[in-house]
Design a protein around this motif. Structure first.
Motif, PDB file in Angstrom:
ATOM      1  N   CYS A 119      24.118 -25.879  19.586  1.00  9.38           N
ATOM      2  CA  CYS A 119      23.845 -25.387  18.229  1.00  9.38           C
ATOM      3  C   CYS A 119      25.134 -25.129  17.459  1.00  9.38           C
ATOM      4  CB  CYS A 119      23.016 -24.098  18.296  1.00  9.38           C
ATOM      5  SG  CYS A 119      21.389 -24.313  19.061  1.00  9.38           S
ATOM      6  N   ASP A 120      26.267 -25.279  18.118  1.00 11.65           N
ATOM      7  CA  ASP A 120      27.564 -25.029  17.491  1.00 11.65           C
ATOM      8  C   ASP A 120      28.064 -26.301  16.797  1.00 11.65           C
ATOM      9  OD1 ASP A 120      30.790 -25.169  17.936  1.00 11.65           O
ATOM     10  OD2 ASP A 120      30.125 -23.124  17.506  1.00 11.65           O
ATOM     11  N   ARG A 121      28.423 -26.197  15.514  1.00  8.43           N
ATOM     12  CA  ARG A 121      28.807 -27.373  14.739  1.00  8.43           C
ATOM     13  C   ARG A 121      30.081 -28.021  15.283  1.00  8.43           C
ATOM     14  NH1 ARG A 121      29.344 -25.053  10.175  1.00  8.43           N
ATOM     15  NH2 ARG A 121      27.171 -25.261   9.547  1.00  8.43           N
ATOM     16  N   VAL A 122      31.085 -27.215  15.617  1.00  7.79           N
ATOM     17  CA  VAL A 122      32.349 -27.755  16.124  1.00  7.79           C
ATOM     18  C   VAL A 122      32.129 -28.437  17.468  1.00  7.79           C
ATOM     19  CG1 VAL A 122      34.672 -27.167  16.908  1.00  7.79           C
ATOM     20  CG2 VAL A 122      33.729 -26.066  14.865  1.00  7.79           C
ATOM     21  N   ASP A 123      31.342 -27.791  18.333  1.00  7.91           N
ATOM     22  CA  ASP A 123      31.054 -28.369  19.643  1.00  7.91           C
ATOM     23  C   ASP A 123      30.288 -29.678  19.496  1.00  7.91           C
ATOM     24  OD1 ASP A 123      31.052 -28.327  22.496  1.00  7.91           O
ATOM     25  OD2 ASP A 123      28.992 -27.580  22.493  1.00  7.91           O
ATOM     26  N   HIS A 124      29.340 -29.713  18.543  1.00  6.99           N
ATOM     27  CA  HIS A 124      28.568 -30.934  18.330  1.00  6.99           C
ATOM     28  C   HIS A 124      29.469 -32.074  17.857  1.00  6.99           C
ATOM     29  CE1 HIS A 124      26.024 -33.797  16.073  1.00  6.99           C
ATOM     30  NE2 HIS A 124      25.154 -33.549  17.028  1.00  6.99           N
ATOM     31  N   THR A 125      30.372 -31.781  16.927  1.00  8.50           N
ATOM     32  CA  THR A 125      31.287 -32.813  16.428  1.00  8.50           C
ATOM     33  C   THR A 125      32.143 -33.360  17.561  1.00  8.50           C
ATOM     34  OG1 THR A 125      31.358 -31.770  14.242  1.00  8.50           O
ATOM     35  CG2 THR A 125      33.157 -33.281  14.798  1.00  8.50           C
ATOM     36  N   ARG A 126      32.650 -32.456  18.402  1.00  8.40           N
ATOM     37  CA  ARG A 126      33.474 -32.878  19.541  1.00  8.40           C
ATOM     38  C   ARG A 126      32.678 -33.756  20.489  1.00  8.40           C
ATOM     39  NH1 ARG A 126      33.298 -30.820  24.503  1.00  8.40           N
ATOM     40  NH2 ARG A 126      35.014 -31.313  25.944  1.00  8.40           N
ATOM     41  N   LYS A 127      31.460 -33.317  20.830  1.00  7.42           N
ATOM     42  CA  LYS A 127      30.656 -34.074  21.784  1.00  7.42           C
ATOM     43  C   LYS A 127      30.242 -35.426  21.210  1.00  7.42           C
ATOM     44  CE  LYS A 127      28.659 -30.012  24.123  1.00  7.42           C
ATOM     45  NZ  LYS A 127      29.274 -30.242  25.435  1.00  7.42           N
ATOM     46  N   ARG A 128      29.877 -35.446  19.941  1.00  8.67           N
ATOM     47  CA  ARG A 128      29.436 -36.710  19.348  1.00  8.67           C
ATOM     48  C   ARG A 128      30.565 -37.732  19.340  1.00  8.67           C
ATOM     49  NH1 ARG A 128      24.733 -38.017  16.458  1.00  8.67           N
ATOM     50  NH2 ARG A 128      24.920 -40.028  15.396  1.00  8.67           N
ATOM     51  N   LYS A 129      31.786 -37.273  19.078  1.00  9.14           N
ATOM     52  CA  LYS A 129      32.936 -38.173  19.099  1.00  9.14           C
ATOM     53  C   LYS A 129      33.115 -38.779  20.489  1.00  9.14           C
ATOM     54  CE  LYS A 129      37.989 -38.205  18.668  1.00  9.14           C
ATOM     55  NZ  LYS A 129      38.054 -39.514  17.999  1.00  9.14           N
ATOM     56  N   MET A 130      32.905 -37.980  21.520  1.00  5.68           N
ATOM     57  CA  MET A 130      33.097 -38.447  22.893  1.00  5.68           C
ATOM     58  C   MET A 130      31.964 -39.361  23.352  1.00  5.68           C
ATOM     59  SD  MET A 130      34.492 -34.887  24.563  1.00  5.68           S
ATOM     60  CE  MET A 130      35.119 -35.583  26.084  1.00  5.68           C
ATOM     61  N   VAL A 131      30.783 -39.139  22.808  1.00 11.75           N
ATOM     62  CA  VAL A 131      29.613 -39.904  23.253  1.00 11.75           C
ATOM     63  C   VAL A 131      29.420 -41.172  22.422  1.00 11.75           C
ATOM     64  CG1 VAL A 131      27.084 -39.848  23.438  1.00 11.75           C
ATOM     65  CG2 VAL A 131      28.436 -37.883  24.196  1.00 11.75           C
ATOM     66  N   ALA A 132      29.797 -41.121  21.136  1.00 11.50           N
ATOM     67  CA  ALA A 132      29.464 -42.208  20.214  1.00 11.50           C
ATOM     68  C   ALA A 132      30.036 -43.550  20.656  1.00 11.50           C
ATOM     69  CB  ALA A 132      29.950 -41.864  18.808  1.00 11.50           C
ATOM     70  N   HIS A 133      31.237 -43.537  21.253  1.00 12.63           N
ATOM     71  CA  HIS A 133      31.833 -44.819  21.629  1.00 12.63           C
ATOM     72  C   HIS A 133      31.021 -45.532  22.707  1.00 12.63           C
ATOM     73  CE1 HIS A 133      33.252 -42.764  25.218  1.00 12.63           C
ATOM     74  NE2 HIS A 133      33.719 -43.906  25.686  1.00 12.63           N
TER      75      HIS A 133
END
Length: 520
Positions: A119-133
């Motif tokens: 639910c944390d915006r910063v954590d979500h941005t970090r995780k999405r960057k790592m997963v998106a590739h």
């Protein structure tokens, strides 16, 4: 005399007073601005109405009923408002609005947050960057051989079922729903963990579970576990006060559901441990394999840091759920609706679909290649129409208004802290959007979509938290549905598709007759 002895005669009076004040004070103070919005009476004071609907596996239907009774904007919980208007997708889910995922998602966390439930915006941005590739076009192309191998095994089992038809019978009869589940689990096992779970080969819902890394390995029915996990987490997400006590409640739904949460995490722990341990020992299952787990292990955040084992396991679990539950449910539903559309208007759906598939897939091909089906227009229309009618992601995904001044939608204003959602099932079934044939399977409607219909179609959510794997999902659906209707003839046996909802909406069963097509 103890305090308890003094209070005991008054407990029968004090408890109702406490509960009344507990629900009434927030209604009259914090959430007073929401009093103007209609909805079920109990929903004005609590989430009990919504939670009980989730407990019954019919939250999507309850919310849809509420909208049809009360209108476009409905209060479905003490601080939760549902908006059945496609324009609200921008208000609630679009980039830049600053909304957060509701605390509902915390019920889906087991130990470490993943991309889905943080639910944390910063954590979500970090995780999405790592997963998106992991879902780049190049990566998706490298996934196809893993899909093909599993679909080949699936086709082999369907061929076996075809050959088991009794003498003089035109078709063998089967429940297709489990076979879609077995296939989806095996594909995501291959992609996310390095090996299929073996369900297609066994024709059985069973896989390894390891509750803690290095602990004993047992076996569990993964499809059943996943269903229970979705049901319990959705219910406790709406009734968070029950979370600490859930496993002690007399209702077996809660005890079995909590066990399922641990077992599902155990499936991911066992699979990730097997893959990483094998790689560390230098066996053949190395990390150079082109699949999701390899991509997750290679991913780095903005500071160049990789995920630890717990975080990799959490993300692999997310992919396991998204890649098995949603794909199997959607594939089965699309399959059903194609057959239903043909039964309703014979000669209008399957002959056209098979003509298109026959022209694109060479005779004698066991499994359709993605290149052969990805640009087939009628196949895509059938899949889109099936996703509209079934809406696997049927619930309104809840978001919290974070602006101190609140947010407005038309004449309505929602203060800070309000939970908003847009119910996908309902906007996919509004006649004012889709026309008087809204409940019919009509793939040709996709030839002439207006702007409102384009906006309303929302099978993968919307905005920065939309499904990161939607391109893989479409690829998988096109290969599975294309292969099935190119290779087999089907006859729909059951009259209606009944569904049960955990986090996603699942067909309960899908009985069909099946036989091999005569090669053309």
């Amino acid at each position: 005399m103890t305090l308890l002895n003094i209070l005991t005669p008054w407990i029968g009076i004090l408890i109702p007073i406490y509960l009344t004040l507990y629900y009434l004070i927030p209604y009259l103070t914090t959430y007073r601005p929401l009093a103007r919005y209609p909805g079920p009476f109990s929903a004005k004071f609590s989430n009990i109405w919504l939670g009980l609907s989730a407990r019954r596996g019919q939250k999507f239907a309850a919310v849809d009923w509420a909208h049809r009774k009360y209108g476009t904007i409905v209060r479905v919980g003490y601080n939760h408002v549902s908006i059945a208007d496609e324009r609200a997708l921008d208000t609630v889910y679009a980039h830049g609005n600053g909304f957060l995922k509701d605390h509902f998602y915390e019920a889906f966390i087991v130990g470490t947050t993943g991309l889905f439930n943080t639910c944390d915006r910063v954590d979500h941005t970090r995780k999405r960057k790592m997963v998106a590739h992991a879902f780049s076009p190049k990566s998706i192309g490298e996934f196809e051989p893993h899909m093909t191998r599993n679909v080949e095994r699936w086709v082999g089992q369907l061929d076996r079922i075809c050959s088991s038809a009794p003498p003089q019978a035109a078709y063998a009869v089967m429940n297709a729903m489990p076979w879609f589940s077995y296939l989806a689990f095996d594909i995501i096992g291959d992609l996310a963990f390095g090996a299929p779970f073996g369900m297609v080969t066994k024709g059985k819902d069973e896989t390894e579970v390891q509750l803690v890394a290095g602990g004993p390995v047992s076996y569990a029915p993964a499809v059943e576990v996943l269903n229970r996990r979705g049901e319990i987490s959705s219910t406790l997400g709406l009734l968070p006060a029950l979370r600490p006590w859930a496993k002690y409640l007399p209702d077996p739904f809660f005890r079995q559901g909590m066990a399922a949460v641990q077992n599902l995490n155990g499936i991911a722990v066992a699979a990730v441990a097997s893959r990483i341990d094998a790689a560390e020992k230098g066996t053949s299952m190395d990390l150079d394999r082109n699949d999701l787990l390899a991509r997750l292990l290679q991913g780095k955040d903005a500071h160049g840091q990789k995920m630890g084992r717990k975080e990799v396991t959490a993300e692999a679990l997310t992919q396991l759920i998204a890649g098995s539950d949603t794909i199997s449910n959607t594939a089965c539903a699309v399959f059903y609706w194609i057959l239903h559309g043909e039964r309703a208007k014979p000669g209008t759906v399957i002959p056209r679909l098979q003509e298109e598939l026959d022209a694109a897939i060479p005779s004698g091909t066991d499994v359709a290649t993605y290149a052969s089906v990805k640009h087939l227009p009628f196949l895509k229309r059938c899949i889109d129409e099936g996703m509209r009618l079934h809406s696997t992601s049927a619930i309104g995904l809840p978001r919290i208004v974070t602006s101190p001044t609140g947010i407005s939608f038309d004449e309505a204003h929602f203060p800070y802290g309000t939970v908003l959602s847009v119910p996908s099932y309902t906007i996919h079934h509004l006649a004012e959007i889709w026309g008087s044939d809204v409940e019919e399977f009509n793939p040709m409607r996709w030839d002439r979509l207006n702007e409102r219909q384009k906006k309303a179609f929302n099978p993968f959510s919307y905005g920065p938290r939309a499904c990161v794997g939607q391109n893989v999902a479409i690829m998988e659906l096109q290969i599975i549905i294309g292969t099935a209707f190119r290779r087999y003839e089907f006859e729909l046996v059951q009259r209606k598709l009944e569904s049960h909802e955990g986090f996603s909406k699942k067909p309960q069963e899908c009985w069909v007759g099946i036989r091999r097509r005569i090669e053309v």
